[in-house]
Write an enzyme that holds these catalytic residues in place. Structure first.
Site, PDB file in Angstrom:
ATOM      1  N   ASP A   1       0.855  -1.192   0.004  1.00 36.54           N
ATOM      2  CA  ASP A   1       0.118   0.049  -0.046  1.00 36.54           C
ATOM      3  C   ASP A   1       0.754   1.482  -0.047  1.00 36.54           C
ATOM      4  O   ASP A   1       2.019   1.103   0.387  1.00 36.54           O
ATOM      5  CB  ASP A   1      -0.942  -0.046   1.368  1.00 36.54           C
ATOM      6  CG  ASP A   1      -1.905  -0.902   1.086  1.00 36.54           C
ATOM      7  OD1 ASP A   1      -2.560  -1.417  -0.153  1.00 36.54           O
ATOM      8  OD2 ASP A   1      -2.491  -1.437   2.102  1.00 36.54           O
TER       9      ASP A   1
ATOM     10  N   TYR B   1       6.282 -10.131   6.857  1.00 35.60           N
ATOM     11  CA  TYR B   1       6.283  -8.574   7.158  1.00 35.60           C
ATOM     12  C   TYR B   1       6.610  -8.131   8.560  1.00 35.60           C
ATOM     13  O   TYR B   1       6.567  -9.223   9.370  1.00 35.60           O
ATOM     14  CB  TYR B   1       4.834  -8.142   7.043  1.00 35.60           C
ATOM     15  CG  TYR B   1       4.204  -7.932   5.480  1.00 35.60           C
ATOM     16  CD1 TYR B   1       4.577  -6.549   4.895  1.00 35.60           C
ATOM     17  CD2 TYR B   1       3.831  -8.930   4.571  1.00 35.60           C
ATOM     18  CE1 TYR B   1       3.967  -6.431   3.678  1.00 35.60           C
ATOM     19  CE2 TYR B   1       3.419  -8.790   3.435  1.00 35.60           C
ATOM     20  CZ  TYR B   1       3.446  -7.406   2.714  1.00 35.60           C
ATOM     21  OH  TYR B   1       3.135  -7.378   1.534  1.00 35.60           O
TER      22      TYR B   1
END
Lengths: 255, 255
Positions: free
Chosen positions: B51, B109
């Site tokens: 994002d 992540y």
């Protein structure tokens, strides 16, 4: 009341700590914040001048003020009025005659090197990059050669008033080199420093790490008192004032 | 020839990896650099979309090109043409049918939290700050509740096409919470992710760490398939694509 504050700052946008005729100083930015909170603009005494572009993790300063805000509330109050690249970490009261510069026993500086062929997108402002492999074992050996009471004129940039006055003896109590992955850190503790001394010391250690100087050469470099024998002055952006040590009484009441 | 590259980037100034009609994407910036080096602008396949504002420590992408530059020379060649906030870390050749997204076994992540009353002048772009003390032991217990093959619809932001297709089962193989001083790191490894899944997972763990949710509540939250039961979506700036795991043959020749 005499207030002692600890600050962290990113020095990239500043001409150093000390107020200067040209350029924005950390001290002036801090005084603006202080004025917004206290309605007064007291003189501030910094533990060190720090050069343009040098950062601080634990800079100490003091000022006298009649302030109704208890010390423990000062960091949040000041941080709401300071630029984001300057943060007050802590505040306390100290004896009236305390001076952040003269009361300092030792100051510790950190020099950060990114030892990598490739720059980091995250840390380019806070590391000096050296692409060729540095041998940190050799650097650590050389670092030990700086420890002790020595004349450090060989590590002093020209234009130093201390050098002009023949005041170039300092005591380094600790000098270490550590590596974590591609990050190399040089940590130096001393009772005082000459102009650009840490950046020249770090530059000399990197010459040793790159194999261009011998780890045993440090004694001879210091004895020569010749700036030309030492390594280059590394850039300001890798340098951090790490912390300052004081002999202080137990902290006074928090209200 | 099919080239696999690993990139690090600071996502602050980008609308994400993927080329978008509005906004500057990492992919477009990368393609500009590639075009400057290769004289061609091949399609690139990224391992993930990431994002706006999300960073990467080890993003993987591949592209096909007839390139005379040997892979090991690509990072330096490309880095001289890329913006400073994007760096190519490594390059290698992979089989012709390799696709950085579909070949990924797992992606890891990292979510970074600064657990401090005071912001850092150095890390404000890369940490989400939470002033109140987080209990990381509680968070670590809760994190274990996410591990396994589960329907993660409760951790999926609205507007997800995976959710619209009922494709919300993923496998988290690892989820850990560690603290170093005032830095808290959440590391998650999974075979795939739903929209905003890591940021909602991190937000849920922080609710547990702040004492507003019970470490044992995770199973019930997942079973509910109700986004409203999970914690808030934490900001993009604390999120890093850490690395991607592939099953690849030994690297081919370096010339």
């Amino acid at each position: 009341m005499n207030y002692l504050l600890t600050l962290a700052y990113d020095g990239t946008e500043y001409c150093g700590f000390q107020v200067q005729p040209n350029g924005r100083s950390v001290a002036a930015a801090f005084q603006d914040g202080l004025e917004a909170v206290l309605g007064a603009r007291p003189d501030i005494k910094g533990c060190s001048r720090t050069d343009a572009g040098v950062h601080a993790l634990g800079f100490a300063l003091n000022f006298h003020a009649d302030c109704k805000i208890p010390p423990f509330k000062l960091p949040l109050a000041l941080n709401s009025r300071l630029p984001r690249d300057i943060r007050v970490l802590s505040a306390r009261l100290v004896p009236e005659d305390f001076h952040a510069r003269y009361a300092a026993h030792t100051k510790t500086y950190l020099y950060r090197i990114l030892n990598s062929a490739i720059d980091s997108p995250f840390d380019a402002r806070y590391y000096h990059r050296i692409p060729g492999r540095l041998d940190t074992d050799r650097m650590a050996k050389a670092a030990a050669g700086f420890v002790g009471r020595h004349d450090f004129l060989a590590l002093c940039a020209s234009g130093s008033s201390a050098a002009a006055h023949g005041d170039t003896v300092r005591t380094i109590t600790d000098c270490t080199v550590t590596r974590k992955g591609d990050r190399v850190e040089i940590l130096v503790t001393a009772d005082g420093y000459l102009y650009n001394m840490v950046r020249i010391l770090a530059g000399t250690l990197c010459e040793v790490g790159a194999g261009r100087m011998d780890p045993g050469a440090i004694g001879g470099i210091l004895a020569s008192r010749d700036r030309g024998r030492a390594g280059p002055t590394l850039p300001a952006k890798g340098l951090f004032l790490h912390h300052v040590s004081y002999d202080l009484p137990e902290e006074e009441t928090r209200g």
